[in-house]
Design an enzyme around this catalytic site. Structure first.
Site, mmCIF file in Angstrom:
data_model
loop_
_atom_site.group_PDB
_atom_site.id
_atom_site.type_symbol
_atom_site.label_atom_id
_atom_site.label_comp_id
_atom_site.label_asym_id
_atom_site.label_seq_id
_atom_site.Cartn_x
_atom_site.Cartn_y
_atom_site.Cartn_z
ATOM 1 C CG HIS A 42 21.977 15.405 -0.228
ATOM 2 N ND1 HIS A 42 21.822 15.629 1.122
ATOM 3 C CD2 HIS A 42 21.752 14.083 -0.413
ATOM 4 C CE1 HIS A 42 21.522 14.499 1.733
ATOM 5 N NE2 HIS A 42 21.461 13.538 0.815
ATOM 6 C CD1 TRP B 146 27.147 11.601 -9.428
ATOM 7 C CD2 TRP B 146 27.215 13.540 -8.324
ATOM 8 N NE1 TRP B 146 28.093 11.487 -8.452
ATOM 9 C CE2 TRP B 146 28.150 12.670 -7.759
ATOM 10 C CE3 TRP B 146 27.076 14.829 -7.793
ATOM 11 C CZ2 TRP B 146 28.959 13.029 -6.690
ATOM 12 C CZ3 TRP B 146 27.871 15.188 -6.733
ATOM 13 C CH2 TRP B 146 28.802 14.305 -6.192
ATOM 14 C CD GLU B 147 25.677 10.109 -12.946
ATOM 15 O OE1 GLU B 147 24.705 10.821 -13.251
ATOM 16 O OE2 GLU B 147 25.793 9.527 -11.848
ATOM 17 N NE ARG C 234 16.063 30.455 -15.425
ATOM 18 C CZ ARG C 234 14.965 30.922 -14.852
ATOM 19 N NH1 ARG C 234 13.803 30.343 -15.077
ATOM 20 N NH2 ARG C 234 14.999 31.985 -14.066
ATOM 21 C CG PHE D 270 27.759 25.797 -16.302
ATOM 22 C CD1 PHE D 270 28.291 24.668 -15.704
ATOM 23 C CD2 PHE D 270 26.673 26.410 -15.698
ATOM 24 C CE1 PHE D 270 27.756 24.155 -14.528
ATOM 25 C CE2 PHE D 270 26.129 25.911 -14.526
ATOM 26 C CZ PHE D 270 26.681 24.786 -13.947
ATOM 27 C CD GLU E 49 10.810 17.395 -9.519
ATOM 28 O OE1 GLU E 49 11.493 16.643 -10.234
ATOM 29 O OE2 GLU E 49 9.868 18.074 -9.940
ATOM 30 C CB THR E 50 17.675 17.806 -6.508
ATOM 31 O OG1 THR E 50 17.081 17.912 -7.788
ATOM 32 C CG2 THR E 50 19.014 17.119 -6.629
HETATM 33 C C1 DLZ Z 1 19.113 11.610 -8.082
HETATM 34 C C2 DLZ Z 1 18.834 12.864 -8.833
HETATM 35 C C3 DLZ Z 1 17.925 13.802 -8.335
HETATM 36 C C4 DLZ Z 1 17.206 13.591 -7.052
HETATM 37 N N1 DLZ Z 1 17.646 14.927 -8.992
HETATM 38 C C5 DLZ Z 1 18.273 15.158 -10.177
HETATM 39 C C6 DLZ Z 1 18.008 16.324 -10.912
HETATM 40 O O1 DLZ Z 1 17.208 17.190 -10.547
HETATM 41 N N2 DLZ Z 1 18.703 16.511 -12.074
HETATM 42 C C7 DLZ Z 1 19.603 15.606 -12.541
HETATM 43 O O2 DLZ Z 1 20.208 15.853 -13.611
HETATM 44 N N3 DLZ Z 1 19.857 14.496 -11.870
HETATM 45 C C8 DLZ Z 1 19.221 14.219 -10.710
HETATM 46 N N4 DLZ Z 1 19.463 13.092 -10.032
HETATM 47 C C9 DLZ Z 1 20.342 12.074 -10.623
HETATM 48 C C10 DLZ Z 1 21.827 12.339 -10.328
HETATM 49 O O3 DLZ Z 1 22.304 13.395 -11.102
HETATM 50 C C11 DLZ Z 1 22.648 11.068 -10.671
HETATM 51 O O4 DLZ Z 1 22.435 10.722 -11.987
HETATM 52 C C12 DLZ Z 1 22.274 9.895 -9.791
HETATM 53 O O5 DLZ Z 1 22.388 10.218 -8.434
HETATM 54 C C13 DLZ Z 1 23.187 8.677 -10.082
HETATM 55 O O6 DLZ Z 1 24.544 8.980 -9.776
#
Ligand code: DLZ
Length: 267
Positions: A191, A160-161, A230, A216, A188-189
């Protein structure tokens, strides 16, 4: 005719305007010695063309042999003959001695990273995978000539960051390209779709708005096993591939800039 214009040439005595196709080259010329053909056709098997031309010549026995010349070396590193299928229309056939000659003119980046600076933005989430992606990216950057001190590693909490960090680096400048690395696992994620869409959109937007290439390398997989495949197991290393794409796009960007300054002759 499906051809692309090649680089025109003029050596002072004669000149030409090549039209290139993947397997051919029909060229309109003037001032060509010795009998002055106005059309040149590039061949890849000149001896065969010569044989066919001699056999095809209408009423071959009646025509003077001079209507088809012998194959001769030229001063431009090629072999060449002329034919006059119709009186007054002389066509030259030639084959370059250089096997690379006549390849379509393409503007493309290469994989030379010497003198270039890179940032690799890598997520800590799923580090067992992203560390392997990072090793792959570093491997291709270093092997392609980048210096270790010209590669900046930027760690962020999760995928996300990544866009925000990439954007910070791109806005700051001092990099030729950015490699983004992360792993999103559907199982595991929460949304998952919303997150990966936003990550992809944000990285693309940073690239488009700053003009700095962003490769990317964010994996979107169903399972950890797929991600491992991968990241250096069965399906290559996507970090390595992203690193290579970053080098190529940085190189392309430099070439486009050089062409803007110097014109297409720089190719
Ligand atoms: C929270 C979260 C989840 C559930 N899954 C992943 C993932 O599979 N891969 C990943 O890189 N990051 C995940 N994160 C963390 C979010 O990307 C983010 O770092 C947090 O929600 C904090 O903003």
């Amino acid at each position: 005719m499906g051809m692309e214009p090649g680089l025109a040439w003029d050596d002072g005595k004669s000149r030409g305007a090549p039209n290139l196709a993947p397997v051919g080259n029909l060229e309109f010329v003037s001032g060509m010695p010795p009998v002055g053909p106005e059309i040149l056709i590039e061949a890849t098997a000149l001896d065969d063309v010569h044989r066919v031309a001699a056999a095809w010549r209408p009423s071959a026995a009646a025509e003077p042999a001079a209507k088809i010349s012998a194959i001769a070396e030229t001063h431009w590193n090629s072999r060449y003959f002329t034919a006059e299928p119709v009186p007054g229309v002389v066509v030259g056939f030639w084959e370059s001695n250089n096997p690379q000659h006549g390849k379509p003119v393409a503007l493309e980046g290469d994989l030379t990273a010497a003198g270039m600076r890179f940032a690799v933005v890598v997520a800590r989430w799923n580090a067992v995978i992203t560390d392997r992606l990072l090793q792959g990216a570093l491997d291709v950057l270093l092997r392609s000539g980048a210096r270790r001190e010209d590669i900046e590693i930027v760690r962020v909490p999760g995928a996300w960051e990544i866009p925000a960090a990439a954007r910070l680096i791109a806005n700051r400048g001092a990099v030729d390209a950015i490699v983004t690395l992360g792993v999103l696992l559907r199982g595991e994620t929460a949304h998952y779709e919303a997150i990966y869409n936003e990550v992809a959109r944000g990285i693309g937007q940073s690239q488009q708005e700053t003009g700095i290439p962003h490769a990317f390398g964010v994996l979107t997989c169903e399972t950890l096993e797929q991600a491992l495949d991968r990241a250096g197991l069965k399906m290559g290393n996507k970090g390595f591939e992203a690193g290579a794409a970053a080098i190529e796009m940085a190189s392309l960007r430099k070439k486009v800039a050089a062409e803007q300054r110097n014109g297409p002759a720089a190719r």
